[in-house]
Motif scaffolding. Structure first.
Motif, PDB file in Angstrom:
ATOM      1  N   UNK A  95       0.834  -1.201   0.000  1.00 21.58           N
ATOM      2  CA  UNK A  95       0.000   0.000   0.000  1.00 21.58           C
ATOM      3  C   UNK A  95       0.873   1.257   0.000  1.00 21.58           C
ATOM      4  N   UNK A  96       2.055   1.162   0.596  1.00 24.50           N
ATOM      5  CA  UNK A  96       2.980   2.295   0.642  1.00 24.50           C
ATOM      6  C   UNK A  96       3.928   2.319  -0.550  1.00 24.50           C
ATOM      7  N   UNK A  97       3.785   1.350  -1.460  1.00 25.18           N
ATOM      8  CA  UNK A  97       4.633   1.247  -2.660  1.00 25.18           C
ATOM      9  C   UNK A  97       6.112   1.104  -2.294  1.00 25.18           C
ATOM     10  N   UNK A 201      -0.880  10.256   3.963  1.00 22.63           N
ATOM     11  CA  UNK A 201      -1.752  10.746   5.025  1.00 22.63           C
ATOM     12  C   UNK A 201      -2.741   9.662   5.451  1.00 22.63           C
ATOM     13  N   UNK A 202      -3.261   8.929   4.451  1.00 21.34           N
ATOM     14  CA  UNK A 202      -4.185   7.848   4.753  1.00 21.34           C
ATOM     15  C   UNK A 202      -3.489   6.710   5.492  1.00 21.34           C
ATOM     16  N   UNK A 203      -2.254   6.393   5.119  1.00 20.43           N
ATOM     17  CA  UNK A 203      -1.513   5.332   5.794  1.00 20.43           C
ATOM     18  C   UNK A 203      -1.272   5.661   7.267  1.00 20.43           C
ATOM     19  N   UNK A 204      -1.193   6.949   7.572  1.00 19.25           N
ATOM     20  CA  UNK A 204      -1.028   7.352   8.970  1.00 19.25           C
ATOM     21  C   UNK A 204      -2.315   7.149   9.763  1.00 19.25           C
ATOM     22  N   UNK A 205      -3.433   7.113   9.045  1.00 19.88           N
ATOM     23  CA  UNK A 205      -4.735   6.964   9.698  1.00 19.88           C
ATOM     24  C   UNK A 205      -5.268   5.538   9.666  1.00 19.88           C
ATOM     25  N   UNK A 216       1.678  11.922  14.014  1.00 28.24           N
ATOM     26  CA  UNK A 216       1.784  10.783  13.095  1.00 28.24           C
ATOM     27  C   UNK A 216       1.824  11.254  11.645  1.00 28.24           C
ATOM     28  N   UNK A 217       0.977  12.223  11.302  1.00 22.76           N
ATOM     29  CA  UNK A 217       0.986  12.738   9.933  1.00 22.76           C
ATOM     30  C   UNK A 217       2.328  13.369   9.592  1.00 22.76           C
ATOM     31  N   UNK A 218       2.909  14.094  10.530  1.00 21.81           N
ATOM     32  CA  UNK A 218       4.212  14.711  10.287  1.00 21.81           C
ATOM     33  C   UNK A 218       5.290  13.643  10.119  1.00 21.81           C
ATOM     34  N   UNK A 219       5.202  12.602  10.932  1.00 21.32           N
ATOM     35  CA  UNK A 219       6.166  11.501  10.823  1.00 21.32           C
ATOM     36  C   UNK A 219       6.085  10.840   9.454  1.00 21.32           C
ATOM     37  N   UNK A 223       8.787  10.567   6.207  1.00 21.43           N
ATOM     38  CA  UNK A 223       9.141   9.342   5.489  1.00 21.43           C
ATOM     39  C   UNK A 223       8.931   9.519   3.985  1.00 21.43           C
ATOM     40  N   UNK A 224       7.829  10.144   3.616  1.00 23.70           N
ATOM     41  CA  UNK A 224       7.538  10.367   2.204  1.00 23.70           C
ATOM     42  C   UNK A 224       8.594  11.271   1.571  1.00 23.70           C
TER      43      UNK A 224
END
Length: 233
Positions: A95-97, A201-205, A216-219, A223-224
């Motif tokens: 999902x994160x490629x 952003x979705x992966x953080x949620x 979490x979104x900032x983290x 990574x991105x």
């Protein structure tokens, strides 16, 4: 043209339930580092500090966050039935490629397709390569070669021969994994550029990770950014 980087981190996903699993993961990680001359450094969930006393959810969260922070991933697909936790990590990586390698050293045919001896639902994902090793055959071959050498080295013990044979097999498996890492790194990302920020952003949620959502979104944004800078996305 993809840029060349000096080193990459590799999340090593697999079973952690016995000493054989733990030592096997450690041996493989060390062999990959040595064979690749430090280009690929494995991150082992089993080496995470302060695991004792943590809740199951906290351990899951830490593993998913460590996976997303890595450049690539290597998943152990041994067993008649794949380890469910490893499959969850593999899906999260896809999902994160994240470029991924699936390793199977189990000689049993446990899948639906000959080329990928595991459940077909875990196959055919992009930016993924498989390393399938007939480990029992390779080990016996290495052991026989060591035993023939033993004729001229009578002081060597049988246990030393077995250990040396196992080391040769691990080195060969590591070399195959390193070549597979190189292949998946050369594969183009699947995730469209205009969707990257939204997906991360979705992966953080999506996993309902513990902690403050803003942090979490900032983290995940960091990574991105790192993956984009390294031409991984």
């Amino acid at each position: 043209m993809k840029k060349k980087h000096s080193s990459f981190t590799v999340y090593l996903g697999g079973e952690l339930f016995s000493l054989k699993h733990l030592t096997g993961n450690a041996w493989l990680a060390e062999a990959i580092y040595e064979v690749s001359h430090g280009r690929f450094r494995c991150v082992l969930p089993q080496d995470a500090v302060e695991q004792r006393g943590r809740s199951a959810r906290a351990i899951r969260d830490a593993n998913l966050r460590a996976l997303l922070a890595c450049d690539l991933a290597l998943f152990n697909f041994d067993g008649c039935d794949l380890d469910s936790g490893t499959v969850v990590e593999f899906m999260f990586a896809k999902f994160a490629d994240i470029p991924a390698v699936l390793l199977r050293t189990d000689v049993r045919r446990a899948g639906d397709v000959h080329s990928e001896p595991w459940n077909l639902m875990a196959g055919s994902f992009p930016r993924t390569a498989s390393v399938i090793v007939p480990s029992l055959h390779d080990y016996r071959g290495a052991l026989q070669r060591r035993q023939r050498q033993r004729v001229d080295h009578a002081m060597h013990l049988a246990g030393q021969q077995s250990s040396a044979a196992a080391q040769l097999v691990w080195e060969d498996v590591a070399a195959q994994c390193v070549r597979a890492f190189t292949r998946v790194l050369a594969m183009e990302p699947v995730m469209p550029k205009h969707l990257r920020e939204e997906v991360y952003q979705w992966l953080a949620l999506a996993p309902a990770l513990g902690g403050k959502q803003k942090e979490l979104r900032k983290e995940f944004e960091r990574h991105l950014e790192r993956k984009v800078e390294r031409d991984l996305l």
